[in-house]
Design a protein around this motif. Structure first.
Motif, mmCIF file in Angstrom:
data_model
loop_
_atom_site.group_PDB
_atom_site.id
_atom_site.type_symbol
_atom_site.label_atom_id
_atom_site.label_comp_id
_atom_site.label_asym_id
_atom_site.label_seq_id
_atom_site.Cartn_x
_atom_site.Cartn_y
_atom_site.Cartn_z
ATOM 1 N N THR A 137 0.429 1.066 1.228
ATOM 2 C CA THR A 137 0.690 2.044 0.187
ATOM 3 C C THR A 137 1.497 1.405 -0.934
ATOM 4 O OG1 THR A 137 1.590 4.205 -0.294
ATOM 5 C CG2 THR A 137 2.770 2.921 1.310
ATOM 6 N N SER A 196 3.494 -2.462 5.911
ATOM 7 C CA SER A 196 2.730 -1.259 6.193
ATOM 8 C C SER A 196 1.273 -1.633 6.413
ATOM 9 C CB SER A 196 2.829 -0.271 5.032
ATOM 10 O OG SER A 196 1.967 0.809 5.238
ATOM 11 N N ARG A 209 -4.703 2.882 2.416
ATOM 12 C CA ARG A 209 -4.415 4.190 2.995
ATOM 13 C C ARG A 209 -5.458 5.216 2.570
ATOM 14 N NH1 ARG A 209 -1.953 8.754 1.124
ATOM 15 N NH2 ARG A 209 -1.534 7.744 -0.854
ATOM 16 N N THR A 252 -5.454 2.215 -2.706
ATOM 17 C CA THR A 252 -4.820 1.604 -1.540
ATOM 18 C C THR A 252 -5.720 1.684 -0.309
ATOM 19 O OG1 THR A 252 -3.768 3.659 -0.835
ATOM 20 C CG2 THR A 252 -2.535 2.306 -2.384
ATOM 21 N N LEU A 262 -0.993 0.404 6.150
ATOM 22 C CA LEU A 262 -1.762 1.223 5.235
ATOM 23 C C LEU A 262 -1.651 0.751 3.790
ATOM 24 C CD1 LEU A 262 -0.945 4.680 6.794
ATOM 25 C CD2 LEU A 262 -2.924 3.237 7.165
#
Length: 104
Positions: free
Chosen positions: A16, A12, A73, A71, A14
């Motif tokens: 997470t 990912s 994100r 994170t 992002l």
């Protein structure tokens, strides 16, 4: 010899961690909305009170959000919101400031 396949989490961008972070998500949303408000209203000199106050509060909420973020994100939109808030804040200050025309 049997080779065991270890399952890898999906990649990912992002980053997470799979857990909910309601406070951080709320700070992200508030910072982005205030940043957009400050940025848009900074384009109009007569709206300097809105742009300067929204920018100041957006910078502060974004800074606290960065402090407690977990994170990427959360951090990425916080930086964008803080940047927009800072632009709105500085242009609002240039057009009249936090109290321009109201106090003094």
């Amino acid at each position: 010899m049997a080779q065991t396949m270890r399952s890898r989490p999906p990649v990912s961008l992002l980053a997470t961690d799979g857990r909910p972070h309601p406070l951080q998500d709320t700070l992200v949303a508030v910072t982005v909305v205030l940043g957009a408000l400050a940025f848009v209203t900074a384009m109009f000199a007569n709206l300097h009170l809105i742009s300067s106050w929204a920018g100041l509060v957006g910078i502060l909420t974004g800074a606290y959000g960065q402090y407690i973020s977990v994170t990427t994100r959360e951090r990425f939109p916080l930086i964008l919101g803080m940047g927009a808030s800072a632009i709105g804040f500085f242009l609002g200050m240039a057009h009249g400031g936090l109290f321009g025309g109201v106090v003094g």
